[in-house]
Design a protein around this motif. Sequence first.
Motif, mmCIF file in Angstrom:
data_model
loop_
_atom_site.group_PDB
_atom_site.id
_atom_site.type_symbol
_atom_site.label_atom_id
_atom_site.label_comp_id
_atom_site.label_asym_id
_atom_site.label_seq_id
_atom_site.Cartn_x
_atom_site.Cartn_y
_atom_site.Cartn_z
ATOM 1 N N ARG A 1 0.820 -1.212 0.000
ATOM 2 C CA ARG A 1 0.000 0.000 0.000
ATOM 3 C C ARG A 1 0.859 1.270 0.000
ATOM 4 O O ARG A 1 0.383 2.337 -0.395
ATOM 5 C CB ARG A 1 -0.933 0.006 1.215
ATOM 6 N N SER A 2 2.103 1.151 0.430
ATOM 7 C CA SER A 2 2.988 2.311 0.479
ATOM 8 C C SER A 2 4.008 2.312 -0.653
ATOM 9 O O SER A 2 4.984 3.064 -0.616
ATOM 10 C CB SER A 2 3.693 2.359 1.843
ATOM 11 N N VAL A 3 3.789 1.469 -1.650
ATOM 12 C CA VAL A 3 4.644 1.399 -2.842
ATOM 13 C C VAL A 3 3.834 1.912 -4.022
ATOM 14 O O VAL A 3 2.624 1.665 -4.117
ATOM 15 C CB VAL A 3 5.130 -0.043 -3.093
ATOM 16 N N CYS A 4 4.473 2.633 -4.946
ATOM 17 C CA CYS A 4 3.724 3.224 -6.066
ATOM 18 C C CYS A 4 4.485 3.099 -7.379
ATOM 19 O O CYS A 4 5.709 2.924 -7.398
ATOM 20 C CB CYS A 4 3.420 4.696 -5.791
ATOM 21 N N ALA A 5 3.722 3.212 -8.456
ATOM 22 C CA ALA A 5 4.309 3.302 -9.788
ATOM 23 C C ALA A 5 4.606 4.765 -10.090
ATOM 24 O O ALA A 5 3.808 5.653 -9.755
ATOM 25 C CB ALA A 5 3.344 2.743 -10.834
ATOM 26 N N ILE A 6 5.739 5.019 -10.716
ATOM 27 C CA ILE A 6 6.085 6.357 -11.189
ATOM 28 C C ILE A 6 5.824 6.357 -12.694
ATOM 29 O O ILE A 6 6.535 5.710 -13.466
ATOM 30 C CB ILE A 6 7.541 6.710 -10.845
ATOM 31 N N VAL A 7 4.763 7.045 -13.077
ATOM 32 C CA VAL A 7 4.175 6.918 -14.414
ATOM 33 C C VAL A 7 4.339 8.228 -15.182
ATOM 34 O O VAL A 7 4.265 9.319 -14.595
ATOM 35 C CB VAL A 7 2.668 6.577 -14.280
ATOM 36 N N PHE A 8 4.543 8.139 -16.475
ATOM 37 C CA PHE A 8 4.563 9.350 -17.290
ATOM 38 C C PHE A 8 3.218 10.056 -17.162
ATOM 39 O O PHE A 8 2.156 9.446 -17.291
ATOM 40 C CB PHE A 8 4.879 9.014 -18.750
ATOM 41 N N ARG A 9 3.271 11.344 -16.880
ATOM 42 C CA ARG A 9 2.088 12.124 -16.518
ATOM 43 C C ARG A 9 0.967 12.028 -17.550
ATOM 44 O O ARG A 9 -0.223 12.007 -17.193
ATOM 45 C CB ARG A 9 2.510 13.593 -16.319
#
Length: 246
Positions: A19-27
């Motif tokens: 839950r505290s991990v995320c994807a860094i995605v092109f905006r």
Amino acid sequence: MSAPCEIEQSPSYVRALARSVCAIVFREAVLREGDTYRLLLDQGRLPIRGTGFLVAPNVVATALHVVGHSGDAYALVFDFVSREGNAPSHIAAGHVRDSLRLDSDVRVIAPGYVFLRFDDPIIERTPLAPSPRFVARNQHVFAIGHPAGTTMKYFPAARVVESDNNRPVFTASDVGTTCGNSGSPFFSADLNDGSHDVVGAVIASITRGRHDACGYSQVTAVRTTRLAHAVNALHPAACRMRVVHN
């Protein structure tokens, strides 16, 4: 090498950490539509640049090379996970942060890392604790992240095969991470005060062939030893909601 699995199929403690991990995605791949974001998927995948993890209610840490010198081009997407085998095409606005600011000061304290800041703190997800401890050879670590733009995966515990006091990185064998996993947190498989601390972040994943054609992988991670100091040095304004988690 143990095969990675979807978060929904992972142990309960992994689901909690995820839950505290995320994807860094092109905006450009996340479009606001009222109270939701539409995710521009291509065959179930997002254009994910890397993976990050929450270290304060409005700060995500990731590997330096994931975002380079600017955070403007990216958005953070939490909970991009498979549901009954399918990637979500829409996600609630609370799972996305898009006005990001790059904190370059962390590079001085913790080389190899950057902080991405945002204005709307996330109070329902617990920031992860970077460990100041040394990761030794033959310890076991596991990872969480987004390989090749897919939904979040759990990479079961693997052995640390190289770890030198004089180097800022360590290497684990047969983890299974790929592109998109840069910045993915490595967690200690051993509990520390009841929790699995973050001990590193993926910076390189290399897969090599073997004579039996099964292949094997080596993953290099930058230690969190100095990242822990950088998190502790965050200005109180960056952690103004931390009391929620105490």
